[in-house]
Write an enzyme that holds these catalytic residues in place. Structure first.
Site, PDB file in Angstrom:
ATOM      1  N   ALA A  81       0.823  -1.211   0.000  1.00 53.54           N
ATOM      2  CA  ALA A  81       0.000   0.000   0.000  1.00 53.54           C
ATOM      3  C   ALA A  81       0.856   1.260   0.000  1.00 53.54           C
ATOM      4  O   ALA A  81       0.453   2.298  -0.537  1.00 53.54           O
ATOM      5  CB  ALA A  81      -0.927  -0.010   1.215  1.00 53.54           C
ATOM      6  N   TYR A  82       2.036   1.167   0.590  1.00 47.92           N
ATOM      7  CA  TYR A  82       2.945   2.321   0.631  1.00 47.92           C
ATOM      8  C   TYR A  82       3.324   2.750  -0.788  1.00 47.92           C
ATOM      9  O   TYR A  82       3.268   3.940  -1.124  1.00 47.92           O
ATOM     10  CB  TYR A  82       4.195   1.945   1.413  1.00 47.92           C
ATOM     11  CG  TYR A  82       5.285   2.998   1.431  1.00 47.92           C
ATOM     12  CD1 TYR A  82       5.182   4.110   2.260  1.00 47.92           C
ATOM     13  CD2 TYR A  82       6.422   2.872   0.637  1.00 47.92           C
ATOM     14  CE1 TYR A  82       6.179   5.076   2.287  1.00 47.92           C
ATOM     15  CE2 TYR A  82       7.425   3.824   0.652  1.00 47.92           C
ATOM     16  CZ  TYR A  82       7.296   4.926   1.478  1.00 47.92           C
ATOM     17  OH  TYR A  82       8.284   5.875   1.485  1.00 47.92           O
TER      18      TYR A  82
END
Length: 246
Positions: A168-169
């Protein structure tokens, strides 16, 4: 890709009279940037989650004769109203904003997308992307009042090159890159405001330790190594540079 000026040496009074808002100012790159900006004359508004860390940076700036203010905010839970209140406070206390530096980051570990937990997905996009959008959106009128203003989004190679396990980063950082490009294009007619992203590369930080727990920490440079580039981006020497991925 455009390059930053080599061996840049900022003038001692480079940021004199400027008001800068820095997120993630209690630690890592945010802390290093806040101290450097204050040394070069800026009044720095320190935004972060942990009050004790912000107070430590505030005291260090004050001890060196600089000026700073503290604004605690947990970006993971901040609402639209919270950002409105922040912008209102800055306008009331300072009148305008000359620069906005997004250093705050949420990262736990590299992981396959399939294994990203819902809570981690939501928090990562909230802190790394949504908060950067909302804060910029609310501060644009304040930046528009400055004769020379700069917005800098701290980026990461994970947001520029699709790599396995970025999770997700990486998705959030890719969104930041696109958002910065769109905003720079939409505001191109405003020569007084520039918007860029900056990837400082590997550095000695908590994020680096989480991503590479087996790597000796001394193998990465201190965050201070990235501050000359940030000073250039936030100061008048970078006028005319906008919409760049540096």
């Amino acid at each position: 890709m455009p390059a930053l000026p080599a061996s840049y040496t900022p003038a001692p009074d480079l940021l004199q009279g400027r008001h800068l808002l820095i997120t993630g100012a209690g630690d890592g790159l945010g802390r290093a940037a806040a101290l450097a900006c204050a040394r070069h004359g800026a009044t720095v508004i320190l935004l972060g989650r942990t009050v004790a860390k912000l107070e430590a940076v505030y005291d260090e700036i004050g001890a060196a004769g600089g000026a700073a203010a503290i604004y605690p905010m947990n970006l993971a839970g901040a609402t639209w109203a919270d950002y409105f209140e922040l912008a209102s406070t800055i306008e009331r206390e300072f009148g305008r904003l000359d620069g906005l530096l997004h250093c705050a980051a949420h990262f736990k570990a590299y992981t396959p997308l399939y294994d990203v937990e819902p809570k981690e997905w939501i928090e990562s996009l909230q802190v790394n992307l949504t908060a950067a959008f909302a804060l910029t959106r609310h501060c644009l009128p304040l930046l528009g009042q400055a004769p020379d203003a700069s917005i800098v989004f701290v980026s990461d190679r994970q947001g520029r090159d699709a790599r396995a396990f970025g999770g997700a980063y990486a998705v959030a950082k890719a969104g930041v890159e696109q958002m910065a490009q769109i905003w720079a294009a939409e505001l191109r007619s405003n020569a007084r405001l520039r918007i860029n992203t900056y990837d400082p590369g590997p550095m000695r930080s908590g994020t680096r330790l989480k991503g590479y727990p087996g790597e000796p920490i001394e193998h990465s440079p201190l965050p201070d190594a990235a501050t000359p580039a940030l000073l250039w981006l936030l100061g008048p020497d970078s006028r005319g540079t906008s919409g760049q991925r540096l």
